[in-house]
Design an enzyme around this catalytic site. Structure first.
Site, PDB file in Angstrom:
ATOM      1  N   GLU A  90       0.654  -1.153   0.665  1.00 29.42           N
ATOM      2  CA  GLU A  90       0.110  -0.441  -0.203  1.00 29.42           C
ATOM      3  C   GLU A  90       1.200   1.501  -0.391  1.00 29.42           C
ATOM      4  O   GLU A  90       1.789   1.379   0.541  1.00 29.42           O
ATOM      5  CB  GLU A  90      -0.951  -0.177   1.418  1.00 29.42           C
ATOM      6  CG  GLU A  90      -2.233  -1.060   0.983  1.00 29.42           C
ATOM      7  CD  GLU A  90      -3.145  -0.859   2.358  1.00 29.42           C
ATOM      8  OE1 GLU A  90      -3.573  -2.094   1.883  1.00 29.42           O
ATOM      9  OE2 GLU A  90      -2.554  -0.709   3.578  1.00 29.42           O
ATOM     10  N   CYS A 103       3.572   8.347   1.916  1.00 30.28           N
ATOM     11  CA  CYS A 103       4.075   7.163   2.363  1.00 30.28           C
ATOM     12  C   CYS A 103       4.391   6.109   1.684  1.00 30.28           C
ATOM     13  O   CYS A 103       3.460   5.753   1.135  1.00 30.28           O
ATOM     14  CB  CYS A 103       3.257   7.053   3.581  1.00 30.28           C
ATOM     15  SG  CYS A 103       3.540   5.998   4.924  1.00 30.28           S
ATOM     16  N   CYS A 110       7.167  -7.830   6.307  1.00 32.38           N
ATOM     17  CA  CYS A 110       8.469  -7.014   7.393  1.00 32.38           C
ATOM     18  C   CYS A 110       8.503  -8.105   8.517  1.00 32.38           C
ATOM     19  O   CYS A 110       8.040  -8.549   8.959  1.00 32.38           O
ATOM     20  CB  CYS A 110       8.021  -5.734   8.295  1.00 32.38           C
ATOM     21  SG  CYS A 110       9.431  -4.671   8.953  1.00 32.38           S
ATOM     22  N   CYS A 114       7.675  -5.628  15.086  1.00 37.79           N
ATOM     23  CA  CYS A 114       7.229  -4.846  15.992  1.00 37.79           C
ATOM     24  C   CYS A 114       5.853  -5.032  16.455  1.00 37.79           C
ATOM     25  O   CYS A 114       4.947  -5.199  15.799  1.00 37.79           O
ATOM     26  CB  CYS A 114       7.563  -3.779  15.349  1.00 37.79           C
ATOM     27  SG  CYS A 114       9.246  -3.061  15.088  1.00 37.79           S
ATOM     28  N   CYS A 117       2.695  -3.113  15.636  1.00 39.25           N
ATOM     29  CA  CYS A 117       2.786  -2.973  13.916  1.00 39.25           C
ATOM     30  C   CYS A 117       1.932  -3.931  12.809  1.00 39.25           C
ATOM     31  O   CYS A 117       1.811  -5.236  13.087  1.00 39.25           O
ATOM     32  CB  CYS A 117       4.068  -2.518  13.435  1.00 39.25           C
ATOM     33  SG  CYS A 117       4.053  -2.831  11.722  1.00 39.25           S
ATOM     34  N   GLY A 173       7.217  -2.284   5.279  1.00 35.67           N
ATOM     35  CA  GLY A 173       8.369  -2.754   5.445  1.00 35.67           C
ATOM     36  C   GLY A 173       9.679  -1.613   6.365  1.00 35.67           C
ATOM     37  O   GLY A 173       9.627  -0.392   6.495  1.00 35.67           O
ATOM     38  N   GLU A 174      10.362  -2.476   5.716  1.00 31.59           N
ATOM     39  CA  GLU A 174      12.017  -2.100   6.597  1.00 31.59           C
ATOM     40  C   GLU A 174      12.317  -1.193   5.869  1.00 31.59           C
ATOM     41  O   GLU A 174      13.641  -2.160   5.202  1.00 31.59           O
ATOM     42  CB  GLU A 174      12.774  -2.051   7.676  1.00 31.59           C
ATOM     43  CG  GLU A 174      13.994  -1.912   8.292  1.00 31.59           C
ATOM     44  CD  GLU A 174      13.985  -0.969   8.833  1.00 31.59           C
ATOM     45  OE1 GLU A 174      12.992  -0.400   9.651  1.00 31.59           O
ATOM     46  OE2 GLU A 174      14.390  -0.124   8.701  1.00 31.59           O
ATOM     47  N   SER A 205      12.666   6.234   7.578  1.00 30.39           N
ATOM     48  CA  SER A 205      12.315   6.020   8.725  1.00 30.39           C
ATOM     49  C   SER A 205      13.022   5.013   9.245  1.00 30.39           C
ATOM     50  O   SER A 205      12.411   4.067   8.243  1.00 30.39           O
ATOM     51  CB  SER A 205      10.481   5.883   8.845  1.00 30.39           C
ATOM     52  OG  SER A 205       9.826   5.265  10.642  1.00 30.39           O
ATOM     53  N   SER A 227      12.790   5.286  15.434  1.00 20.68           N
ATOM     54  CA  SER A 227      11.837   4.400  15.681  1.00 20.68           C
ATOM     55  C   SER A 227      11.651   3.967  16.470  1.00 20.68           C
ATOM     56  O   SER A 227      12.315   3.214  16.730  1.00 20.68           O
ATOM     57  CB  SER A 227      10.986   2.754  14.533  1.00 20.68           C
ATOM     58  OG  SER A 227       9.726   3.775  13.835  1.00 20.68           O
ATOM     59  N   LEU A 228      11.643   4.591  17.606  1.00 28.04           N
ATOM     60  CA  LEU A 228      12.525   4.372  19.235  1.00 28.04           C
ATOM     61  C   LEU A 228      11.938   3.713  20.164  1.00 28.04           C
ATOM     62  O   LEU A 228      11.518   3.004  20.685  1.00 28.04           O
ATOM     63  CB  LEU A 228      12.690   6.649  19.638  1.00 28.04           C
ATOM     64  CG  LEU A 228      13.635   5.962  21.049  1.00 28.04           C
ATOM     65  CD1 LEU A 228      14.539   5.285  20.796  1.00 28.04           C
ATOM     66  CD2 LEU A 228      14.408   7.501  21.339  1.00 28.04           C
ATOM     67  N   HIS A 229      10.047   4.374  20.417  1.00 22.68           N
ATOM     68  CA  HIS A 229       9.030   4.165  21.297  1.00 22.68           C
ATOM     69  C   HIS A 229       9.587   3.325  22.824  1.00 22.68           C
ATOM     70  O   HIS A 229       7.845   3.068  22.686  1.00 22.68           O
ATOM     71  CB  HIS A 229       8.794   2.673  20.119  1.00 22.68           C
ATOM     72  CG  HIS A 229       8.207   2.772  18.904  1.00 22.68           C
ATOM     73  ND1 HIS A 229       7.359   4.154  18.336  1.00 22.68           N
ATOM     74  CD2 HIS A 229       8.958   2.217  17.515  1.00 22.68           C
ATOM     75  CE1 HIS A 229       7.548   4.020  17.301  1.00 22.68           C
ATOM     76  NE2 HIS A 229       8.248   3.209  16.272  1.00 22.68           N
ATOM     77  N   ASN A 304      -2.009   3.685  16.004  1.00 23.62           N
ATOM     78  CA  ASN A 304      -4.004   3.229  15.593  1.00 23.62           C
ATOM     79  C   ASN A 304      -3.846   1.456  15.376  1.00 23.62           C
ATOM     80  O   ASN A 304      -3.088   0.597  15.370  1.00 23.62           O
ATOM     81  CB  ASN A 304      -2.821   3.348  13.953  1.00 23.62           C
ATOM     82  CG  ASN A 304      -3.095   5.323  14.095  1.00 23.62           C
ATOM     83  OD1 ASN A 304      -4.278   5.589  14.069  1.00 23.62           O
ATOM     84  ND2 ASN A 304      -1.906   5.503  13.680  1.00 23.62           N
ATOM     85  N   CYS A 347      -1.000   5.356  10.489  1.00 20.63           N
ATOM     86  CA  CYS A 347       0.149   4.587  10.045  1.00 20.63           C
ATOM     87  C   CYS A 347       0.458   3.298  10.754  1.00 20.63           C
ATOM     88  O   CYS A 347      -0.254   3.108  12.523  1.00 20.63           O
ATOM     89  CB  CYS A 347       0.707   5.222  11.349  1.00 20.63           C
ATOM     90  SG  CYS A 347       2.042   7.244  11.109  1.00 20.63           S
TER      91      CYS A 347
HETATM   92  N1  SAH Z   1       9.716   0.455   9.685  1.00 22.61           N
HETATM   93  C1  SAH Z   1       9.852   1.430   9.692  1.00 22.61           C
HETATM   94  C2  SAH Z   1       8.819   2.531   8.920  1.00 22.61           C
HETATM   95  C3  SAH Z   1       7.961   1.852   8.908  1.00 22.61           C
HETATM   96  S1  SAH Z   1       6.230   2.149   9.655  1.00 22.61           S
HETATM   97  C4  SAH Z   1      10.082   2.098  10.715  1.00 22.61           C
HETATM   98  O1  SAH Z   1       9.437   1.009  11.727  1.00 22.61           O
HETATM   99  O2  SAH Z   1      10.349   3.199  11.453  1.00 22.61           O
HETATM  100  C5  SAH Z   1       6.671   3.476  10.257  1.00 22.61           C
HETATM  101  C6  SAH Z   1       5.892   4.235  11.877  1.00 22.61           C
HETATM  102  O3  SAH Z   1       4.675   4.021  11.693  1.00 22.61           O
HETATM  103  C7  SAH Z   1       7.150   3.699  12.771  1.00 22.61           C
HETATM  104  O4  SAH Z   1       7.888   4.539  14.003  1.00 22.61           O
HETATM  105  C8  SAH Z   1       6.193   2.689  13.017  1.00 22.61           C
HETATM  106  O5  SAH Z   1       6.788   2.488  14.526  1.00 22.61           O
HETATM  107  C9  SAH Z   1       4.752   2.788  13.405  1.00 22.61           C
HETATM  108  N2  SAH Z   1       3.531   2.433  13.860  1.00 22.61           N
HETATM  109  C10 SAH Z   1       3.347   0.912  13.152  1.00 22.61           C
HETATM  110  N3  SAH Z   1       2.560   0.630  13.941  1.00 22.61           N
HETATM  111  C11 SAH Z   1       2.348   1.670  14.084  1.00 22.61           C
HETATM  112  C12 SAH Z   1       0.630   1.453  14.778  1.00 22.61           C
HETATM  113  N4  SAH Z   1      -0.357   0.916  14.724  1.00 22.61           N
HETATM  114  N5  SAH Z   1       0.030   2.942  14.532  1.00 22.61           N
HETATM  115  C13 SAH Z   1       1.086   3.669  15.357  1.00 22.61           C
HETATM  116  N6  SAH Z   1       2.248   3.748  14.607  1.00 22.61           N
HETATM  117  C14 SAH Z   1       2.566   2.893  14.365  1.00 22.61           C
HETATM  118 FE1  SF4 Z   2       8.739  -3.136  10.275  1.00 22.71          FE
HETATM  119 FE2  SF4 Z   2       8.711  -0.479  10.938  1.00 22.71          FE
HETATM  120 FE3  SF4 Z   2       6.101  -2.188  10.990  1.00 22.71          FE
HETATM  121 FE4  SF4 Z   2       8.480  -2.261  13.118  1.00 22.71          FE
HETATM  122  S1  SF4 Z   2       7.443  -0.601  12.755  1.00 22.71           S
HETATM  123  S2  SF4 Z   2       7.425  -4.726  12.354  1.00 22.71           S
HETATM  124  S3  SF4 Z   2      10.043  -2.372  11.772  1.00 22.71           S
HETATM  125  S4  SF4 Z   2       7.419  -1.863   9.581  1.00 22.71           S
END
Ligand code: SAH
Ligand code: SF4
Length: 373
Positions: A90, A103, A110, A114, A117, A173-174, A205, A227-229, A304, A347
């Site tokens: 997408e 985006c 991926c 995480c 995600c 994806g990463e 990212s 993506s620190l989190h 989300n 996201c």
């Molecule tokens: N793989 C890369 C880029 C794709 S995700 C990465 O992880 O950085 C883009 C952003 O959305 C990242 O910061 C990711 O952690 C965040 N993300 C993933 N799942 C999410 C969710 N369910 N709600 C909000 N943000 C999310």
């Molecule tokens: Fe992959 Fe980014 Fe999702 Fe983590 S947040 S699973 S690195 S797409």
């Protein structure tokens, strides 16, 4: 038959030379393909007829196929692109008054898993080719122009008439796990003969693949988002499993090495807001201590949801308090507006269609059964 969308300028020059043509033909081809969105060699009127028929015999211009196209109530638009063999990714366009952000996805699924995600839950099929990555921008510009969307002037010549003024590699994806194809696509985004975006308008990212962050700095330093989190390794190990390999201090050191080359004088830290998991005042303070000495901005992303995610979005009040703690410590902090959630385009909601080739989905299903039953 080669797909010319797989080539940056260097690759196209080589292709032209091998076809017995002058290197400047590469620039003409770039313009036709990427600035005018042309995919038919026969229509490339300033190329000699002989060259056009040679091209038709040797090459093709093949972007991915559009499978569906949805527009959300807030104007956010999401397309599903087929990448063959029951796989699809997408891409999302987010219109704003003075810019249009695309985006872009980099992989089918991926492998980094995480926990919060949706893409990560689906497992991994394969890397996108450079043509499939840049093909998303190719399509978006073409479709948005056809749509008559107001083009936004960025003050930068080559992008003046384009609907897409910014690209964020934040789709499925990463991106740094698909480095070679990613950088070819980045080259095209930046090339004056293709999309002419400035480095600061293109953001990669990453969840924190440290060696690849260093390679990106040397090869193509665009804006960087991390993506620190989580404010500590114990929690980050759980949310972003790649942290076990590249823990927070190793990651922050890579950010500091990146900064001198970065097009902006800061890195962005993304921080998904998960209710009761990483959103307390104490965790905000811990985060302040962690990033205080790094020139950075914090981008808080309200979680989300997706089916069976097991997480809840932080309360609005908790997000405000968390932001205030950071702001009071002098860290510029924004809360990302949720866009397109009525069409699952926000996201972390991008799911596409992934035929998992890892054992991820099976392992995950087993864990879910254990938790729920
Ligand atoms: N793989 C890369 C880029 C794709 S995700 C990465 O992880 O950085 C883009 C952003 O959305 C990242 O910061 C990711 O952690 C965040 N993300 C993933 N799942 C999410 C969710 N369910 N709600 C909000 N943000 C999310
Ligand atoms: Fe992959 Fe980014 Fe999702 Fe983590 S947040 S699973 S690195 S797409």
């Amino acid at each position: 038959m080669v797909n010319l969308l797989d080539f940056n300028e260097t690759g196209l020059i080589r292709f032209c030379q091998e076809a017995g043509e002058k290197p400047y033909r590469a620039k003409q081809l770039l313009r036709w393909m990427h600035q005018f969105g042309q995919s038919e060699f026969a229509e490339m009127s300033d190329l000699a007829k002989g060259f056009r028929s040679k091209l038709a015999a040797l090459a093709m211009i093949q972007p991915p196929t559009i499978v569906s196209d949805h527009t959300a109530s807030d104007g956010t638009r999401k397309w599903l692109l087929s990448t063959g063999a029951s796989n699809a990714v997408e891409m999302v366009f987010i219109p704003e008054p003075n810019r249009g952000t695309l985006c872009v996805s980099s992989q089918v699924g991926c492998a980094l898993a995480c926990s919060f995600c949706s893409t990560g839950r689906q497992g991994f099929n394969r890397n996108l080719t450079a043509a499939e990555i840049i093909g998303q921008l190719w399509w978006a510009n073409k479709l948005l122009r056809a749509n008559g969307d107001e083009a936004v002037s960025t003050g930068e010549p080559a992008s003046a008439s384009r609907a897409v003024t910014n690209v964020v590699m934040m789709g499925m994806g990463e991106p740094l796990a698909n480095f070679d194809n990613l950088v070819i696509a980045l080259d095209l985004m930046l090339s004056d003969y293709a999309y002419g975006l400035s480095r600061r308008r293109v953001t990669v990212s990453t969840s924190g693949l440290v060696p690849a962050i260093d390679r990106l700095r040397e090869r193509c330093p665009v804006a960087l988002a991390i993506s620190l989190h989580a404010p500590n390794d114990a929690l980050r190990d759980h949310l972003v499993p790649i942290n076990k390999k590249y823990p927070i201090q190793t990651l922050l050191a890579a950010c500091e090495r990146y900064l001198p080359a970065a097009p902006r004088d800061f890195v962005t830290f993304e921080y998904v807001m998960l209710d009761g998991v990483n959103d307390s005042v104490e965790q905000a303070r811990e985060l302040v201590r962690l990033v205080r000495n790094i020139p950075c901005k914090l981008n808080l992303i309200p979680f989300n949801g997706f089916t069976a995610s097991g997480y809840r979005r932080s309360k609005t009040a908790a997000i405000s308090v968390f932001r205030d703690v950071l702001m009071q410590a002098g860290i510029v902090t924004t809360v990302r507006k949720t866009r397109g959630d009525d069409i699952d385009a926000a996201c972390g909601q991008l799911a596409g269609q992934v035929q998992d080739k890892t054992r991820r989905t099976r392992v995950r299903a087993a864990i879910d059964t254990e938790i729920t039953g």
